[in-house]
Motif scaffolding. Structure first.
Motif, PDB file in Angstrom:
ATOM      1  N   ILE A 316      40.102  44.100  64.216  1.00  0.00           N
ATOM      2  CA  ILE A 316      38.636  44.652  65.538  1.00  0.00           C
ATOM      3  C   ILE A 316      39.334  43.832  66.243  1.00  0.00           C
ATOM      4  O   ILE A 316      39.600  44.347  68.140  1.00  0.00           O
ATOM      5  CB  ILE A 316      37.612  44.351  65.248  1.00  0.00           C
ATOM      6  CG1 ILE A 316      37.222  45.603  63.538  1.00  0.00           C
ATOM      7  CG2 ILE A 316      36.370  45.048  66.353  1.00  0.00           C
ATOM      8  CD1 ILE A 316      35.695  45.249  64.053  1.00  0.00           C
ATOM      9  N   ALA A 317      39.296  41.989  67.047  1.00  0.00           N
ATOM     10  CA  ALA A 317      39.832  41.993  67.804  1.00  0.00           C
ATOM     11  C   ALA A 317      41.438  42.360  68.391  1.00  0.00           C
ATOM     12  O   ALA A 317      41.753  42.319  69.564  1.00  0.00           O
ATOM     13  CB  ALA A 317      39.781  40.721  67.780  1.00  0.00           C
ATOM     14  N   SER A 318      42.483  42.912  67.576  1.00  0.00           N
ATOM     15  CA  SER A 318      43.887  42.852  67.729  1.00  0.00           C
ATOM     16  C   SER A 318      43.828  44.114  68.695  1.00  0.00           C
ATOM     17  O   SER A 318      44.678  44.563  69.455  1.00  0.00           O
ATOM     18  CB  SER A 318      44.375  42.711  66.980  1.00  0.00           C
ATOM     19  OG  SER A 318      44.416  44.281  65.527  1.00  0.00           O
ATOM     20  N   ARG A 319      42.643  44.944  67.820  1.00  0.00           N
ATOM     21  CA  ARG A 319      42.845  46.803  68.885  1.00  0.00           C
ATOM     22  C   ARG A 319      42.531  46.722  70.065  1.00  0.00           C
ATOM     23  O   ARG A 319      41.786  47.530  70.942  1.00  0.00           O
ATOM     24  CB  ARG A 319      41.750  47.275  67.957  1.00  0.00           C
ATOM     25  CG  ARG A 319      43.173  47.997  66.588  1.00  0.00           C
ATOM     26  CD  ARG A 319      42.339  48.792  66.005  1.00  0.00           C
ATOM     27  NE  ARG A 319      41.376  48.515  65.120  1.00  0.00           N
ATOM     28  CZ  ARG A 319      39.723  48.995  65.166  1.00  0.00           C
ATOM     29  NH1 ARG A 319      39.540  49.512  66.406  1.00  0.00           N
ATOM     30  NH2 ARG A 319      39.235  48.724  64.407  1.00  0.00           N
ATOM     31  N   GLY A 320      41.481  45.524  70.715  1.00  0.00           N
ATOM     32  CA  GLY A 320      40.868  45.191  72.260  1.00  0.00           C
ATOM     33  C   GLY A 320      39.671  45.090  72.159  1.00  0.00           C
ATOM     34  O   GLY A 320      39.481  45.199  73.286  1.00  0.00           O
ATOM     35  N   ARG A 321      38.998  45.680  70.662  1.00  0.00           N
ATOM     36  CA  ARG A 321      37.727  45.977  71.259  1.00  0.00           C
ATOM     37  C   ARG A 321      36.610  44.545  71.208  1.00  0.00           C
ATOM     38  O   ARG A 321      35.687  44.564  71.864  1.00  0.00           O
ATOM     39  CB  ARG A 321      37.217  46.721  70.116  1.00  0.00           C
ATOM     40  CG  ARG A 321      37.642  48.088  69.246  1.00  0.00           C
ATOM     41  CD  ARG A 321      37.280  48.694  70.498  1.00  0.00           C
ATOM     42  NE  ARG A 321      36.034  49.051  70.758  1.00  0.00           N
ATOM     43  CZ  ARG A 321      35.671  50.087  70.140  1.00  0.00           C
ATOM     44  NH1 ARG A 321      36.547  50.564  68.738  1.00  0.00           N
ATOM     45  NH2 ARG A 321      34.217  50.406  70.485  1.00  0.00           N
ATOM     46  N   VAL A 322      37.385  43.131  71.667  1.00  0.00           N
ATOM     47  CA  VAL A 322      36.758  42.135  71.443  1.00  0.00           C
ATOM     48  C   VAL A 322      37.535  41.354  71.784  1.00  0.00           C
ATOM     49  O   VAL A 322      38.897  41.412  71.589  1.00  0.00           O
ATOM     50  CB  VAL A 322      36.420  41.312  69.904  1.00  0.00           C
ATOM     51  CG1 VAL A 322      36.124  40.020  70.950  1.00  0.00           C
ATOM     52  CG2 VAL A 322      35.595  41.685  69.470  1.00  0.00           C
ATOM     53  N   VAL A 323      37.453  40.466  73.267  1.00  0.00           N
ATOM     54  CA  VAL A 323      38.571  39.776  73.857  1.00  0.00           C
ATOM     55  C   VAL A 323      37.413  38.457  74.266  1.00  0.00           C
ATOM     56  O   VAL A 323      36.800  38.752  74.760  1.00  0.00           O
ATOM     57  CB  VAL A 323      38.117  40.567  75.517  1.00  0.00           C
ATOM     58  CG1 VAL A 323      39.361  39.303  76.468  1.00  0.00           C
ATOM     59  CG2 VAL A 323      39.073  41.522  75.321  1.00  0.00           C
ATOM     60  N   VAL A 324      38.240  37.746  73.700  1.00  0.00           N
ATOM     61  CA  VAL A 324      37.640  35.664  73.873  1.00  0.00           C
ATOM     62  C   VAL A 324      37.718  35.070  74.994  1.00  0.00           C
ATOM     63  O   VAL A 324      38.407  35.352  75.892  1.00  0.00           O
ATOM     64  CB  VAL A 324      38.761  35.022  72.515  1.00  0.00           C
ATOM     65  CG1 VAL A 324      37.636  33.794  72.694  1.00  0.00           C
ATOM     66  CG2 VAL A 324      38.475  35.442  71.103  1.00  0.00           C
ATOM     67  N   ARG A 325      36.634  34.969  75.433  1.00  0.00           N
ATOM     68  CA  ARG A 325      36.569  34.062  76.530  1.00  0.00           C
ATOM     69  C   ARG A 325      36.493  33.288  76.158  1.00  0.00           C
ATOM     70  O   ARG A 325      36.117  32.347  75.453  1.00  0.00           O
ATOM     71  CB  ARG A 325      35.922  34.691  78.038  1.00  0.00           C
ATOM     72  CG  ARG A 325      35.310  35.731  77.875  1.00  0.00           C
ATOM     73  CD  ARG A 325      36.041  36.391  79.045  1.00  0.00           C
ATOM     74  NE  ARG A 325      35.751  37.562  79.214  1.00  0.00           N
ATOM     75  CZ  ARG A 325      35.213  38.167  80.331  1.00  0.00           C
ATOM     76  NH1 ARG A 325      34.854  37.817  81.197  1.00  0.00           N
ATOM     77  NH2 ARG A 325      35.107  39.692  80.304  1.00  0.00           N
ATOM     78  N   TYR A 326      38.314  32.296  76.645  1.00  0.00           N
ATOM     79  CA  TYR A 326      38.616  30.903  76.601  1.00  0.00           C
ATOM     80  C   TYR A 326      38.958  29.619  77.269  1.00  0.00           C
ATOM     81  O   TYR A 326      40.185  30.736  78.079  1.00  0.00           O
ATOM     82  CB  TYR A 326      39.472  30.920  75.062  1.00  0.00           C
ATOM     83  CG  TYR A 326      40.839  31.334  75.282  1.00  0.00           C
ATOM     84  CD1 TYR A 326      41.712  30.672  75.617  1.00  0.00           C
ATOM     85  CD2 TYR A 326      40.417  32.821  74.964  1.00  0.00           C
ATOM     86  CE1 TYR A 326      42.990  30.918  75.565  1.00  0.00           C
ATOM     87  CE2 TYR A 326      41.825  33.172  74.988  1.00  0.00           C
ATOM     88  CZ  TYR A 326      43.543  32.624  75.805  1.00  0.00           C
ATOM     89  OH  TYR A 326      44.568  32.974  75.173  1.00  0.00           O
TER      90      TYR A 326
END
Length: 356
Positions: A316-326
């Motif tokens: 899911i994250a790899s498809r840009g639906r989840v973006v980590v703020r780090y």
């Protein structure tokens, strides 16, 4: 194999109650020393989690093994595999992730039912075995997680624990598309990921936190409603009103505060589900038994996730639906990161880069 050093830099807790030490001469397990099923991973980076702080402080009912190299959100490259490893799913050069659950037997009742994290033989990265606060670490070929090509290593690191934990809690929450999910601590390291996974899964999000920056972040990430817990006079009533006057269908509570759990039982609508995720060492879950029964409330503990959950969370994250703020730091700065976590001064996630 000759390029693998004998020693490395690592963050080590020598014994319970001792201060964290950054050692430059920590041994590296050599390829010839690997057992079948083991692999040596050269780490690019590792996330830092509150769990690591608890392990370092030894303030949980469960106690970490010492001396201990902490860390359980590592991403790196497989550089060696134990001889005679059968049906190996990875190869040298693969980019993989190392999670909290480093090993489970895969044969017991818990493993067969998809609860590898509850395996009685489970080995836990950075808790019962050495983890990812080092340049190299040993893990297990059947439990390292392949990292999708279109996600960078720093972002993937945080998905391996914070993302996985919140994704699994939502996945098993019994909430349906279009239903209200409440996320206390929505602007934090776990919370901002939970908001995005919930939105991606079709849920309507009520974000609870405090401050204008976190309000802006949560609404940008897709939360429909915002409640500032410092401004709201009655959290329970505020949640009910936000959720069509009837209360939420689900609450995913990642906080270490007991009050977050008690409030959730009160603001859930009949048939609602409380997903208990946070791991406060001493706090008790207190709720009215009468109204828990009368409202048909479900209370479910959700503890990290299994191998399939991790693959799904990363996809899911790899498809840009989840973006980590780090924010990136170096391994030598881990003590300062722990202090910031203690003082609740960390926004988003912290990732330690081994190149630093």
């Amino acid at each position: 194999m000759s390029s693998i050093p004998k020693t490395q830099s690592a963050a080590v807790v020598p014994c319970h109650g001792a201060a964290l030490e950054i050692k430059k001469d920590h041994p590296v397990k050599q390829p010839s020393e690997l057992a079948p099923g083991e692999c040596l991973v050269k780490l690019f980076c590792t996330g830092v989690c509150h769990t690591d702080l608890h392990a370092s402080k030894d303030d949980w009912p469960l106690h970490a093994n010492t001396p201990l190299v902490g860390g359980h959100e590592g991403v790196g490259e497989v550089v060696a595999i134990g001889e005679n490893t059968g049906e190996c799913p990875v190869k040298i050069g693969d980019r993989v992730g190392i999670k909290w659950v480093a090993y489970s037997c895969l044969n017991c009742e818990q493993c067969r039912n998809g609860r590898e994290q509850n395996c009685p033989k489970a080995k836990l990265s950075g808790f019962t075995i050495d983890g990812t606060f080092a340049e190299y670490t040993v893990s297990y070929v059947h439990h390292v997680t392949p990292i999708p090509k279109n996600i960078d290593s720093n972002a993937a690191a945080s998905i391996l624990c914070a993302g996985l934990t919140t994704y699994r809690a939502l996945k098993y929450s019994r909430a349906k598309i279009g239903e209200w999910v409440v996320l206390p601590g929505a602007g934090g390291g776990l919370g901002h990921l939970a908001v995005q996974y919930a939105v991606a899964m079709g849920f309507r999000v009520v974000a609870i936190d405090t401050g204008l920056e976190k309000k802006k972040l949560c609404l940008e990430l897709g939360a429909e409603k915002w409640i500032d817990f410092k401004e709201a006079k009655d959290i329970v009533q505020a949640v009910r009103e936000a959720c069509d006057g009837e209360g939420a269908h689900c609450a995913v509570v990642t906080t270490a505060s007991a009050s977050g759990y008690t409030q959730a039982v009160d603001y859930l609508r009949p048939g609602g589900t409380l997903m208990a995720v946070g791991l406060p060492g001493e706090a008790k879950l207190e709720a009215s038994i009468f109204f828990t029964v009368f409202k048909s409330i479900n209370i479910i503990g959700s503890y990290v996730g299994n191998r399939q959950d991790a693959i799904e969370a990363l996809e899911i994250a790899s498809r840009g639906r989840v973006v980590v703020r780090y924010e990136c730091k170096g391994l030598s700065e881990l003590k300062e990161v722990y202090n910031a976590l203690k003082e609740e001064k960390v926004a988003g996630r912290i990732v330690l880069e081994m190149s630093n």
